[in-house]
Design a protein around this motif. Structure first.
Motif, PDB file in Angstrom:
ATOM      1  N   ASN A 271       0.831  -1.207   0.000  1.00 22.94           N
ATOM      2  CA  ASN A 271       0.000   0.000   0.000  1.00 22.94           C
ATOM      3  C   ASN A 271       0.862   1.252   0.000  1.00 22.94           C
ATOM      4  OD1 ASN A 271      -1.593  -2.268   1.044  1.00 22.94           O
ATOM      5  ND2 ASN A 271      -3.217  -0.760   1.306  1.00 22.94           N
ATOM      6  N   CYS A 274       2.310   2.018  -3.496  1.00 23.94           N
ATOM      7  CA  CYS A 274       1.321   2.628  -4.381  1.00 23.94           C
ATOM      8  C   CYS A 274       1.093   4.090  -4.007  1.00 23.94           C
ATOM      9  CB  CYS A 274       0.016   1.848  -4.313  1.00 23.94           C
ATOM     10  SG  CYS A 274      -1.226   2.378  -5.498  1.00 23.94           S
ATOM     11  N   SER A 275       1.041   4.369  -2.708  1.00 27.00           N
ATOM     12  CA  SER A 275       0.828   5.737  -2.243  1.00 27.00           C
ATOM     13  C   SER A 275       1.971   6.661  -2.664  1.00 27.00           C
ATOM     14  CB  SER A 275       0.691   5.735  -0.716  1.00 27.00           C
ATOM     15  OG  SER A 275       0.409   7.022  -0.234  1.00 27.00           O
ATOM     16  N   ASP A 279       1.882  10.143  -5.007  1.00 28.38           N
ATOM     17  CA  ASP A 279       2.430  11.431  -4.574  1.00 28.38           C
ATOM     18  C   ASP A 279       3.353  12.050  -5.611  1.00 28.38           C
ATOM     19  OD1 ASP A 279       1.067  11.198  -2.206  1.00 28.38           O
ATOM     20  OD2 ASP A 279       2.780  10.469  -1.047  1.00 28.38           O
ATOM     21  N   SER A 286      -5.546   9.239 -10.234  1.00 30.44           N
ATOM     22  CA  SER A 286      -5.220   8.311  -9.142  1.00 30.44           C
ATOM     23  C   SER A 286      -5.917   6.962  -9.309  1.00 30.44           C
ATOM     24  CB  SER A 286      -5.618   8.926  -7.798  1.00 30.44           C
ATOM     25  OG  SER A 286      -7.021   9.134  -7.735  1.00 30.44           O
ATOM     26  N   LEU A 417      -6.696   4.396  -3.842  1.00 24.91           N
ATOM     27  CA  LEU A 417      -6.979   5.638  -3.116  1.00 24.91           C
ATOM     28  C   LEU A 417      -8.477   5.909  -3.243  1.00 24.91           C
ATOM     29  CD1 LEU A 417      -5.406   7.930  -1.626  1.00 24.91           C
ATOM     30  CD2 LEU A 417      -5.441   9.176  -3.789  1.00 24.91           C
ATOM     31  N   VAL A 428      -4.374   7.873   1.946  1.00 22.68           N
ATOM     32  CA  VAL A 428      -3.783   6.547   2.131  1.00 22.68           C
ATOM     33  C   VAL A 428      -4.461   5.555   1.191  1.00 22.68           C
ATOM     34  CG1 VAL A 428      -3.075   6.893   4.526  1.00 22.68           C
ATOM     35  CG2 VAL A 428      -5.358   6.020   4.042  1.00 22.68           C
ATOM     36  N   VAL A 429      -3.699   4.565   0.770  1.00 24.72           N
ATOM     37  CA  VAL A 429      -4.206   3.520  -0.117  1.00 24.72           C
ATOM     38  C   VAL A 429      -4.649   2.345   0.744  1.00 24.72           C
ATOM     39  CG1 VAL A 429      -3.598   1.891  -1.928  1.00 24.72           C
ATOM     40  CG2 VAL A 429      -2.755   4.234  -2.038  1.00 24.72           C
ATOM     41  N   LYS A 468       4.151   6.334   5.847  1.00 19.40           N
ATOM     42  CA  LYS A 468       4.350   7.505   4.983  1.00 19.40           C
ATOM     43  C   LYS A 468       5.196   8.562   5.673  1.00 19.40           C
ATOM     44  CE  LYS A 468       1.825   9.097   1.846  1.00 19.40           C
ATOM     45  NZ  LYS A 468       0.822   9.783   1.021  1.00 19.40           N
TER      46      LYS A 468
END
Length: 484
Positions: A271, A274-275, A279, A286, A417, A428-429, A468
């Motif tokens: 996750n 991917c996030s 970004d 997205s 997302l 967040v994913v 993150k």
């Protein structure tokens, strides 16, 4: 039968003379065969050196002539150049060539012009083909070997006529990629247009239509590192991820097609990865970035099927919520089972809710999720690598659904997302239930999100926020170093 190979520069007069002599012999002698190889002048030296090196020959001029002994189980035998070929023809066939110099030059010029025209025609033919560009990172991973034969098919891409496959390995193992390219070409897949290999970021994701990210190289996910505690190990992994995926995101943003489909697969921090892409790829929608939960979902289906004594394919619509490689929650509220051998039976299309049939609530609440977690760990402990076959199958399942090869009622779990759904936190994913229709996915709306699920989703969101934050700290450190 005498089989000869005649190779030479297209503008070489002696090649032209030897070519016409060979044609004359082939027309008059039933057991004489000639194969001609015309090489452009600027490519001749490189081709000659490679051919001689491969066969252990020494030769410097055009043309080059050898005799093939493949039919008798041997390799080619070097005859020599033009003089040796002329002498051979005189001695064995009593035929020679008396072509004047001006005709030799004229034929050589014709050869060059013909070869150039053929190249232009081929370039034009290739320009008319508009292949789908698929990029795969960590292409030497076991999952990629399972993925490639099934990926390049009309079952996955029903409306595509050609696919260009781009294999990326940033560890610099060019030899391994060369072998993988040869093996892929040997499959003779109908959709395969070309295979390219890459060991750096210079052309990465150029014109990409589909990107599959398999990277796991930075982390020994299942192996302990000496003199390193869990927190230090986690920071090390996240540093490697943030470095790589910050670059990936920027490259996707600038080089890939704007409608690119990006699938992140693997076991560790999926996750987060991917996030980080989202970004750094701001110009791309997205919704074009997803992570595969299908592998985890299928593992849950397999355990339920074993419990109910049915096939794994008989269990459907299992939902996985949350952090795929962290705190997740397996939801059976929409799950159904076909072909169950209970008191109530029906035709093949008849199904029953799993929660109605599965009465062992204690097993569901205490043992079920632990079994799902240990299922993959057991595979990894035996093979010392991720579950490659199921990872490849998960990617293929998502791509098929994304390309319209599924029922609009079929429910999938997928990381994405999803702001605004189920009061999920921003940025967040998370893995959520989705359905696909006309090549687009949408989050399933008619599901019950109870208090327990809300708590589990909040726990997943907190985990991902912390990851993150660690990635952001690393990014700031890198930026400060670059400024210095």
């Amino acid at each position: 039968m005498a089989k000869f190979v005649l190779a030479g520069k297209t503008d070489c007069p002696h090649y032209a003379k030897a070519e016409l002599l060979a044609d004359r012999l082939q027309q008059s002698l039933p057991n004489f065969r000639i194969h001609k190889i015309s090489i452009l002048p600027d490519k001749w030296k490189e081709w000659l050196e490679a051919t001689c090196r491969r066969n252990g020959w020494k030769h410097e001029q055009s043309p080059l002539v050898w005799r093939e002994l493949v039919a008798r189980g041997g390799k080619g035998v070097l005859l020599g150049g033009f003089s040796e070929f002329l002498e051979h023809c005189q001695d064995y066939y009593n035929i020679t060539s008396d072509m004047p110099t001006d005709i030799m030059l004229s034929v050589a010029a014709e050869n060059l012009e013909t070869e150039m025209n053929l190249i232009v025609e081929e370039q034009h033919r290739v320009s008319l083909i508009k292949p789908l560009h698929i990029w795969i990172s960590s292409a030497l991973s076991p999952a990629c070997h399972f993925l490639i034969p099934n990926l390049l098919s009309t079952e996955v891409f029903p409306h595509i006529s050609a696919i260009s496959l781009h294999l990326l390995d940033l560890e610099g193992n060019e030899e391994g990629l060369q072998w993988l390219r040869m093996e892929t070409e040997d499959l003779a897949l109908r959709l395969l247009h070309q295979v390219t290999i890459h060991t750096d970021l210079e052309q990465t994701f150029q014109e990409a239509d589909v990107i599959v990210l398999l990277d796991e190289w930075w982390s020994d996910v299942y192996c302990d590192t000496e003199n390193e505690n869990e927190e230090e190990k986690k920071k090390r992994k996240i540093k490697g991820i943030s470095d790589r995926y910050r670059e990936y995101g920027q490259l996707i943003d600038t080089k890939a097609n704007k409608e690119v489909k990006v699938i992140v697969s693997g076991d560790s921090f999926i996750n987060l990865r991917c996030s980080l892409l989202l970004d750094n790829a701001r110009s791309i929608d997205s919704r074009q970035f997803v992570t595969t939960t299908t592998q985890l979902e299928n593992e849950a289906r397999a355990i339920i099927a074993k419990k109910l004594q049915v096939r794994t394919s008989d269990v459907r619509n299992v939902i996985v919520w949350g952090n795929i490689s962290g705190s997740f929650y397996i939801d059976l509220q929409r799950a159904k089972v076909f072909n169950y051998g209970g008191a109530i039976k029906g035709p093949a299309f008849f199904s029953q809710p799993v929660q109605t049939i599965l009465h062992d609530r204690k097993w569901l609440q205490q043992d079920f999720e632990d079994l799902v977690c240990s299922q993959r760990a057991a595979v990894v402990s035996k093979t010392c690598r991720a579950a490659a076959m199921s990872a490849a199958n998960g990617i293929l399942t998502v791509l098929k659904a994304w390309n319209g090869i599924c029922s609009p009622d079929e429910v999938f779990s997928m990381g994405a997302l999803c702001p605004g759904y189920y009061n999920l936190p921003e940025g967040v994913v998370l893995s959520v239930p989705v359905t696909f229709r006309d090549g687009k996915w949408s989050v399933l709306s008619d599901v019950l999100v109870g208090d327990e699920l809300k708590e589990r989703l909040q726990l997943s969101a907190n985990e991902l926020r912390q990851e993150k934050e660690l990635a952001s700290e690393n990014c700031l450190i890198v930026m400060n170093k670059e400024d210095s």
